[in-house]
Design a protein around this motif. Structure first.
Motif, short mmCIF file in Angstrom:
data_model
loop_
_atom_site.label_atom_id
_atom_site.label_comp_id
_atom_site.label_asym_id
_atom_site.label_seq_id
_atom_site.Cartn_x
_atom_site.Cartn_y
_atom_site.Cartn_z
N ASN A 54 0.82 -1.22 0.00
CA ASN A 54 0.00 0.00 0.00
C ASN A 54 0.85 1.27 0.00
OD1 ASN A 54 -2.40 -1.43 0.00
ND2 ASN A 54 -2.60 -1.41 2.23
N LYS A 55 2.04 1.19 0.60
CA LYS A 55 2.89 2.40 0.66
C LYS A 55 3.44 2.72 -0.73
CE LYS A 55 5.00 1.17 4.97
NZ LYS A 55 4.42 -0.09 5.01
N VAL A 56 3.79 1.69 -1.47
CA VAL A 56 4.27 1.89 -2.85
C VAL A 56 3.15 2.52 -3.69
CG1 VAL A 56 4.99 0.68 -4.97
CG2 VAL A 56 6.01 0.07 -2.76
N ALA A 57 1.94 1.98 -3.53
CA ALA A 57 0.81 2.53 -4.27
C ALA A 57 0.57 3.98 -3.87
CB ALA A 57 -0.45 1.70 -4.00
N THR A 58 0.65 4.26 -2.58
CA THR A 58 0.40 5.62 -2.10
C THR A 58 1.38 6.60 -2.74
OG1 THR A 58 -0.43 4.79 0.00
CG2 THR A 58 0.32 7.08 -0.03
N ALA A 59 2.66 6.25 -2.73
CA ALA A 59 3.69 7.16 -3.25
C ALA A 59 3.52 7.40 -4.75
CB ALA A 59 5.07 6.59 -2.96
N ALA A 60 2.87 6.47 -5.45
CA ALA A 60 2.76 6.56 -6.92
C ALA A 60 1.71 7.55 -7.40
CB ALA A 60 2.46 5.17 -7.49
N GLY A 61 0.78 7.96 -6.54
CA GLY A 61 -0.36 8.74 -7.05
C GLY A 61 -0.30 10.23 -6.73
N ASP A 62 -0.81 11.03 -7.64
CA ASP A 62 -1.10 12.43 -7.30
C ASP A 62 -2.41 12.47 -6.50
OD1 ASP A 62 1.08 13.51 -8.84
OD2 ASP A 62 -0.10 12.99 -10.62
N VAL A 63 -3.30 11.55 -6.86
CA VAL A 63 -4.56 11.38 -6.13
C VAL A 63 -4.60 9.93 -5.63
CG1 VAL A 63 -7.07 11.55 -6.21
CG2 VAL A 63 -5.69 13.01 -7.70
N VAL A 64 -4.80 9.77 -4.33
CA VAL A 64 -4.78 8.42 -3.73
C VAL A 64 -6.16 8.11 -3.16
CG1 VAL A 64 -3.72 6.94 -1.98
CG2 VAL A 64 -2.34 8.71 -3.13
N PHE A 65 -6.79 7.09 -3.69
CA PHE A 65 -8.11 6.66 -3.22
C PHE A 65 -7.95 5.51 -2.23
CE2 PHE A 65 -8.98 8.65 -7.28
CZ PHE A 65 -10.15 9.36 -7.04
N VAL A 66 -8.58 5.65 -1.07
CA VAL A 66 -8.57 4.56 -0.09
C VAL A 66 -9.95 3.92 -0.14
CG1 VAL A 66 -8.23 3.90 2.32
CG2 VAL A 66 -6.94 5.84 1.35
N VAL A 67 -10.00 2.67 -0.63
CA VAL A 67 -11.30 2.03 -0.92
C VAL A 67 -11.37 0.66 -0.24
CG1 VAL A 67 -13.03 1.76 -2.75
CG2 VAL A 67 -10.95 3.05 -3.23
N VAL A 68 -11.15 0.67 1.06
CA VAL A 68 -11.28 -0.58 1.83
C VAL A 68 -12.53 -0.48 2.69
CG1 VAL A 68 -8.80 -1.04 1.83
CG2 VAL A 68 -9.80 0.28 3.72
N LYS A 69 -12.89 -1.58 3.32
CA LYS A 69 -14.08 -1.57 4.18
C LYS A 69 -13.87 -0.57 5.32
CE LYS A 69 -16.80 -4.71 2.29
NZ LYS A 69 -17.99 -4.23 1.54
N PRO A 70 -14.95 0.07 5.77
CA PRO A 70 -14.81 1.13 6.78
C PRO A 70 -14.05 0.67 8.03
CG PRO A 70 -17.05 1.07 5.93
CD PRO A 70 -16.34 -0.10 5.31
N TRP A 71 -14.24 -0.59 8.43
CA TRP A 71 -13.60 -1.03 9.67
C TRP A 71 -12.08 -1.24 9.49
CZ3 TRP A 71 -17.55 -3.72 7.20
CH2 TRP A 71 -17.18 -4.87 6.50
N LEU A 72 -11.58 -1.16 8.24
CA LEU A 72 -10.13 -1.24 8.01
C LEU A 72 -9.50 0.14 7.80
CD1 LEU A 72 -9.98 -4.34 5.62
CD2 LEU A 72 -9.37 -4.24 8.05
N ALA A 73 -10.35 1.18 7.86
CA ALA A 73 -9.87 2.53 7.52
C ALA A 73 -8.70 2.95 8.39
CB ALA A 73 -11.03 3.52 7.65
#
Ligand SMILES: NC(=O)C1=CN([C@@H]2O[C@H](COP(=O)(O)OP(=O)(O)OC[C@H]3O[C@@H](n4cnc5c(N)ncnc54)[C@H](O)[C@@H]3O)[C@@H](O)[C@H]2O)C=CC1
Ligand SMILES: O=C(O)[C@@H]1CCC=N1
Length: 263
Positions: A54-73
């Protein structure tokens, strides 16, 4: 613009499909992360970048969408927070029921700094560029809001709105896809009982729903205006409509919408 999607389930996956088709982004500008390689297989064939980190994905975006279940937020935000560039990136929560104040608390640094932050609620029709998407700026300037609006214009309709309306928006448009599907199924089953093959009945129902939507969009009419054009006095349609209402049609739809947003 580069986009990352963390969580590649029903919603995140539909978003990736929609972004690939939207015409604003190349597939290579999109990165998607999920905990398991198997989940990512189908995205590889779309030409997007995939990672289990997830950290690699985060660093790659200008816009980062977090789309996991609410209890994993909280867990996922805790994991990616250090990888977020608070000056450069836009962070978007796509998690029903996770509030702006909660997100600010999780993203807030000791210096009180916040990233540009949105809550966005699309529906799964984003996969075919027909989403109804709600955009709530939580900590965002006009420039970032315009970026988000342009992105979601390319995947259907968007509405910039207030957080207080998100529950209603979610039940109407995101849960609404399921409610509409249930109408399709119910009508299809009726059609089968009346003699059509299931496949034919579903095609008939889908085209009829499309026709109703097209008529409303073309005319801007109230639905009842179009209903009046169909209901011959003493005829078939009014008998059918009244029977549906005797069984609680309007009331059950409204009750369902309200139940969907309660909790
Ligand atoms: N499904 C829908 O129509 C809509 C969903 N949402 C929101 O989208 C969010 C996701 O929901 P769905 O896609 O329906 O759920 P889902 O269960 O289909 O997808 C969640 C995905 O997150 C992945 N995941 C789990 N732990 C992870 C982690 N630590 N890091 C990265 N990925 C992880 C899972 O592998 C799974 O693929 C929810 O918060 C929901 O409220 C919002 C609007 C509509
Ligand atoms: O059912 C749910 O809770 C999520 C939010 C809207 C659609 N799916």
């Amino acid at each position: 613009m580069k986009i990352s999607v963390i969580g590649a389930g029903a919603m995140g996956g539909a978003m990736v499909e929609g972004f690939v088709k939207c015409g604003m982004l190349a597939a290579a500008d999109i990165t998607v992360s999920a905990p398991h390689e198997a989940t990512l297989e189908r995205f590889k064939s779309l030409g997007v970048n995939v990672t289990t980190d997830n950290k690699v994905a985060t660093a790659a975006g200008d816009v980062v969408f977090v789309v996991v279940k609410p209890w994993l937020a909280e867990q996922v935000i805790g994991e990616i927070r250090a990888a977020v560039d608070y000056n450069r990136q836009i962070i978007v929560s796509v998690m029903a029921g996770v509030s702006g104040s909660q997100l600010k608390e999780w993203f807030g640094g000791t210096d009180g700094k916040q990233p540009r932050l949105f809550i966005v609620i699309p529906n799964i029709a984003i996969a075919v560029k027909s989403s109804m998407t709600f955009i709530v700026p939580v900590n965002a300037d006009e420039e970032a809001t315009a970026v988000m609006a342009a992105l979601f214009d390319s995947t259907g309709l968007q509405m910039v709105t207030e957080e207080r309306l998100l529950g209603a928006a979610t039940t109407l448009a995101s849960c609404g896809i399921a409610y509409a599907m249930r109408y399709v199924r119910a009508s299809t089953e009726g059609g089968v009982e009346l003699g059509f093959k299931a496949r034919d009945a579903q095609r008939i129902v889908m085209q009829t729903m499309k026709g109703a939507v097209d008529l409303l969009q073309a005319s801007g009419s109230h639905p009842e205006v179009e209903i009046d054009k169909v209901t011959t006095p003493g005829g078939m349609t009014i008998r059918g409509l009244n029977e549906m209402e005797h069984a609680g049609f309007t009331s059950s739809v409204i009750r369902g919408l309200k139940a969907g947003m309660s909790k």
